[in-house]
Design a protein around this motif. Structure first.
Motif, PDB file in Angstrom:
ATOM      1  N   HIS A 288      -0.185  -2.435  -1.605  1.00 12.36           N
ATOM      2  CA  HIS A 288      -0.424  -1.025  -1.855  1.00 12.36           C
ATOM      3  C   HIS A 288       0.095  -0.149  -0.728  1.00 12.36           C
ATOM      4  CE1 HIS A 288      -1.640   2.577  -3.610  1.00 12.36           C
ATOM      5  NE2 HIS A 288      -1.967   2.928  -2.395  1.00 12.36           N
ATOM      6  N   HIS A 337      -7.394  -1.490  -6.546  1.00 12.12           N
ATOM      7  CA  HIS A 337      -7.075  -0.889  -7.846  1.00 12.12           C
ATOM      8  C   HIS A 337      -5.968  -1.673  -8.554  1.00 12.12           C
ATOM      9  CE1 HIS A 337      -4.105   2.119  -5.743  1.00 12.12           C
ATOM     10  NE2 HIS A 337      -3.505   0.992  -6.019  1.00 12.12           N
ATOM     11  N   HIS A 338      -5.365  -2.615  -7.853  1.00 16.17           N
ATOM     12  CA  HIS A 338      -4.359  -3.438  -8.527  1.00 16.17           C
ATOM     13  C   HIS A 338      -4.983  -4.578  -9.316  1.00 16.17           C
ATOM     14  CE1 HIS A 338      -0.799  -1.511  -6.889  1.00 16.17           C
ATOM     15  NE2 HIS A 338      -1.552  -1.268  -5.839  1.00 16.17           N
TER      16      HIS A 338
HETATM   17 CU   LIG Z   1      -1.667   0.657  -5.297  1.00 10.68          CU
END
Ligand SMILES: [Cu+2]
Ligand code: HEM
Ligand SMILES: [Cu+2]
Lengths: 659, 317
Positions: A288, A337-338
């Protein structure tokens, strides 16, 4: 076929993949011809020595920047061809242009190359071409290390690309989640290539991060206070902070997975108590922040370009700096969030959802500040500005879909679908790539001394930008229709065919745009308008006070900075003479000397990596010995700097008409 | 709000439909057939509304500014090259996104917690165990004692408690019209609540890449009234072969197959799959069947991922 001896046929099938069909044969031939062509040209024009002296052994940050740029453009081409192959396959339901194995390899290499071997070297190109000039320095903090970084990147990229024609490409996605990427499900050298090539170039990236942090902290010209630092340099600082804190996570993830594959450990297999989830976490703790590593410098470019082409001070400088730093910090708190759908609890998901949305706040602030920089300005629509203007709506939408994805329960529906694909291309292309291209156009005259043709540039721009929307807007719709990512084919009944065809057409438009851009560069090398002023855009920061191209030592006399938009202020007040050296001020300069060690270090890593890919341990040992030898040689201490006599500098400056 | 909302839905759907000929029911995510999918769609619509509030004016402003302040001869718009600060303006645009994120964040959290509950409390749920294989789906009905491959029948109006695991690389189980996906992971049992409100055949597919046969790894979810469902169970019980351990080993081999049904399956198959794929190394999984998935060692040390066990899948018991 019987003409070939058996051992050769076996070799050719196993390593040269001759049984894989015409795509491979064509590539083999193309690569062979290109290599022969390059060698022949260098020999014919007697350029070997020049290549060695001027480029391979150079430690000049500007030349290293140029080499990064060339590699980045080449990799954009390779990744683009991959993209077109995939889009061709997906143009029609039930298409058989590529088989599943081939498709899997192509999307894996496409993603990996675009992020690690295209976007990364492209930002490093800009770091190198711009940062020392903007802060009034003669070089980066560690010039030799800078060359080491480049050669590690170069040989990492070479190793990765070799996979395509020698031994087989990785095929587990650019994320390479275990257990799919473990030996049990993915034998063969492809995955090893992935692990080792990224590892090698990743070491270089960490070094670059440290190098530019040190440069920005230590090498600023007198008077260049933090609040006078140009925004591009601020963005590089933010990006490097993220590099330094996140890349080690990737290093660890790759190293452990490599041990799993080569040494039989079980870090990421559930057998014997390992856990693939650990990899997923480590990967995204890097992955990220990585997207911010590549977008922050683009934000820096936009800030410079907007101020220059609106002929106005950047609006809300303090906010702009604060938002850069806030973004770089928040980017560490959102990685989960992945994998909202990997079964974390509602509390965990809610936390990461809100943290992810929070990134939208400083980003939104930046957009408003860019808008208000243009407000009450005078906007010139030159190429860098065109790309910047195209960026704003594209990124506003990409950011918005990002916030939509961050709403965890909504993401249960978007995850792994084409909606996601559309989102990250919108931000990566519309944000990062547009910014890198804008930056390339903007600083091109400074580095190369001539301007790129505007007319061809505009054609490329419209093709690329329109093609971009045609490609990716339908993909949002496809995601909502339930189309998964990474499908090499899909049935006709679901009605996904039309939109996929549209998307493919758009992709070809973008491809055409890229071709025109290359044509623009080639045309301009010959016919481009020479930049004699050093300041073709009537710009604001220190680098534009220098002649183009910039002499080897950058500043004959280190400037004293008194304002944020130093050069612009001096121009306004008619005091530009103050940045010209006078003959008396010029003193001898200590400059780093060329050295071949970075190149040999990279080469040794390449040999070691190549040996390890095939588990040919003797080869790997030779490479490792080479690495060791480089370090030993370093210890023995060669003269690393040399004194540039004042007279020589005076002569150069006089030839440029500056003294 | 509700008027605004219907209007936005219409705008949203027609916009996407514009991109395409044909009916909007192709937009599976936008045409949910159950409470889970509907809650998710509500959140999607809310997010689009909130974002439209900020994105549309921003774009309008962009076009206005570029048009008004272009550098062309005779442009009489004011030019103030040094005007570069305004506390008030900046306060405004720090505040707007903060408010929007606060509102959306609140509803996001609310929905996130709502989805870990069964969608309907007053109906007794049915449990279905799902094992993703290379490259097929095996469904087991522990209460009915039957199993199917590559399609699953569910009764309408009954919450379905899917328990999921993988006997192959991790995959993801996704039925867009019923609700969001969840991963199937080796050595772990995940959970997902779904429910269909009307009879129909719903498209389901593997969502996480698992190699060569992945693209063909689809399944149908067939929702029928309870009585039809019971009849179907009875007929499967009566006329299908059993799934033996040997049969499972056969099924497990990599390859693509069509649908199948079985009148029985090895009773502990699901737990055994979890166990042999590494579930045995997970703490606290021994007591009450491994499906409880109380795995404190699951996530990374220390950070919140350790909650994984108490709230498996998007649910908690
Ligand atoms: Cu991300
Ligand atoms: C020329 C325009 C491009 C087109 C048409 C294109 C198309 C595609 C396609 C078809 C996929 C595979 C989707 C699937 O999973 O089946 C993909 C994946 C991806 N692309 Fe691109 N792409 C383009 C440019 C870029 C750029 C510039 C970047 C990065 C800066 C990028 C980064 C990625 C990444 C990270 C993935 C995911 C790979 C994976 O799923 O493993 N792409 N792209
Ligand atoms: Cu898990």
């Amino acid at each position: 076929m019987d003409l070939l001896p058996l051992w050769f046929r076996r070799f050719a099938d196993t390593y040269l993949m001759w049984d894989r069909g015409p795509l491979i044969w064509m590539s083999d031939v193309a690569i062979l011809l290109t290599t022969i062509g390059i060698v022949a040209a260098l020999t014919y024009f007697r350029r070997w020595k020049w290549l060695w002296r001027e480029w391979i052994t150079t430690v000049d940050h500007k030349k290293i920047g140029i080499m990064y740029l060339i590699c980045a453009l080449l990799m954009l081409f390779r990744g683009g061809v991959d993209a077109l192959l995939m889009r061709t396959q997906l143009a029609f339901p039930g298409n058989t242009f590529l088989d599943p194995q081939h498709y899997d390899e192509i999307f894996t290499t496409h993603g990996t190359i675009m992020i690690l071997f295209m976007a990364m070297p492209f930002i490093f190109a800009l770091f190198n071409m711009v940062v020392p000039l903007q802060i009034g320095a003669r070089d980066v903090a560690f010039p030799v290390l800078n060359a080491v970084s480049f050669w590690l990147f170069f040989f990492g990229a070479l190793l990765f690309n070799l996979a395509f024609v020698f031994g087989g490409s990785p095929d587990a996605g650019w994320t390479s989640y275990p257990p799919l990427s473990e030996l049990g499900f993915d034998p063969g050298p492809g995955e090893n290539y992935y692990l080792l090539a990224i590892q090698i170039s990743g070491i270089g990236s960490i070094a670059t991060g440290i190098n530019f942090l040190a440069t920005i902290f230590k090498m600023r010209a007198p008077g260049m206070t933090w609040m006078r630092l140009p925004l591009f340099t601020w963005s590089v600082l933010a990006s490097c902070l993220v590099i330094v804190f996140s890349f080690p996570a990737l290093t660890a993830a790759l190293a452990l997975l490599m041990l799993d594959r080569l040494a039989g450990t079980h870090f990421f297999t559930m057998l014997h108590g390992g856990n693939p989830m650990m990899y997923v976490n480590l990967f995204w703790i890097w992955g990220h922040p990585e997207v911010y590593i590549v977008i922050l410098p683009a934000f820096g470019v936009y800030s410079e370009v907007v101020a220059t082409f609106a002929r106005k001070r950047l609006f809300g400088y303090t906010s702009m700096v604060a938002s850069l730093l806030v973004i770089s910090v928040i980017s560490y708190f959102v990685w989960a969030h992945h994998f909202f759908t990997m079964g974390a609890g509602a509390d965990v998901n809610a936390f990461f959802a809100v943290a992810s949305m929070a990134v939208g706040i400083p980003t939104g602030v930046k957009v408003f500040n860019w808008l208000f920089t243009m407000y009450r300005g005078r906007i010139r629509l030159s190429l860098p500005m065109l790309w910047t203007l195209a960026f704003i709506p594209t990124f506003a939408l990409g950011g918005a879909t990002g916030v939509m994805l961050a709403a965890a329960p909504a993401d249960y529906q978007y995850h792994n679908s084409y909606f996601l694909i559309a989102h990250f291309h919108q931000t990566l292309i519309g944000g990062t790539v547009f910014g890198l291209i804008a930056g390339m156009y903007y600083w091109w005259p400074k580095i190369f001394g001539f301007r790129l043709d505007e007319r061809l540039g505009r054609i490329a721009f419209w093709l690329f930008v329109i093609g971009f929307y045609v490609t990716f807007m339908p993909q949002y719709a496809l995601g909502l229709m339930g189309m998964q990512r990474r499908m090499y084919t899909y049935p006709a009944e679901l009605g996904w065919g039309d939109l996929n065809l549209v998307s493919t057409i758009g992709a070809y438009m973008m491809g055409l745009g890229f071709v025109v851009m290359v044509a623009q560069i080639l045309y301009s090398i010959r016919h481009g308008e020479r930049d004699l002023t050093g300041d073709p855009w009537d710009a604001r920061t220190l680098e534009w006070s220098l002649p183009s191209p910039v002499p080897h030592y950058n500043f004959a006399v280190i400037p004293r900075v008194t304002d944020r938009d130093m050069w612009w202020e001096l121009k306004q007040q008619g005091r530009t003479e103050e940045l010209r050296p006078t003959a008396d001020d010029i003193e001898p300069i200590l400059m780093p000397k060329n050295t071949a060690r970075p190149f040999f270090l990279g080469l040794s890593f390449f040999v070691a990596g190549f040996g390890a890919v095939f588990e040919w341990w003797p080869v790997a040992a030779v490479g490792a010995a080479g690495v060791l030898a480089c370090f030993v040689a370093w210890e023995s201490g060669e003269e690393e700097e040399e004194l540039l006599p004042a007279d020589e500098i005076r002569k150069t400056e006089a030839a440029l008409g500056r003294v | 709000m509700s008027l605004l909302r219907t209007r936005t839905v219409l705008a949203f759907v027609s916009l996407t439909a514009l991109l395409l000929t044909g009916c909007s029911s192709r937009y599976l995510v936008l045409s949910p057939a159950g409470p889970v999918g509907r809650q998710e769609l509500d959140l999607i619509v809310l997010s689009v509304e909130l974002l439209a509030v900020i994105v549309i004016p921003t774009l309008a402003l962009l076009f206005y500014i570029v048009w008004r302040y272009r550098d062309r001869p005779g442009n009489t718009a004011p030019y103030e090259p040094t005007w570069a600060d305004s506390r008030t303006l900046e306060a405004v645009w720090w505040a707007i996104p903060i408010i929007i994120v606060a509102v959306l964040g609140f509803y996001t959290a609310k929905t996130t917690f709502a989805l870990v509950e069964p969608p309907q409390k007053d109906v007794k749920p049915i449990t279905i165990q799902v094992i993703s294989l290379n490259w097929k789906w095996l469904f087991q009905y522990p209460e009915q004692g039957i199993a199917t491959v590559n399609y699953v029948k569910i009764p309408v109006g009954v919450p379905v408690d899917f328990e999921l695991t993988a006997d192959a690389p991790m995959n993801s189980f996704w039925v867009p019209q019923l609700g969001g996906q969840v991963y199937t992971m080796p050595g772990m049992a995940m959970r997902l609540w779904l429910q269909a409100d009307r009879p129909g055949t719903y498209y389901g597919h593997a969502a996480n890449f698992t190699g060569e046969g992945f693209a063909h790894m689809s399944f149908d979810v067939v929702a029928t009234p309870q009585s039809d469902f019971d009849k179907w169970v009875a007929s499967v019980k009566a006329s299908s072969p059993p799934l033996t351990t040997a049969g499972y080993e056969q099924l497990k081999k990599p390859g693509v197959t069509s649908t199948a049904e079985f009148s029985s399956f090895p009773p502990d198959l699901f737990d055994r799959v979890v166990w042999t794929n590494g579930g045995r190394y997970m703490q606290g999984m021994t007591g009450h069947g491994m499906t409880d998935h109380d795995m404190t060692s699951h996530g990374m040390d220390g950070h919140d991922m350790t909650d994984h066990g108490t709230a498996v899948g998007q649910t908690s018991r």
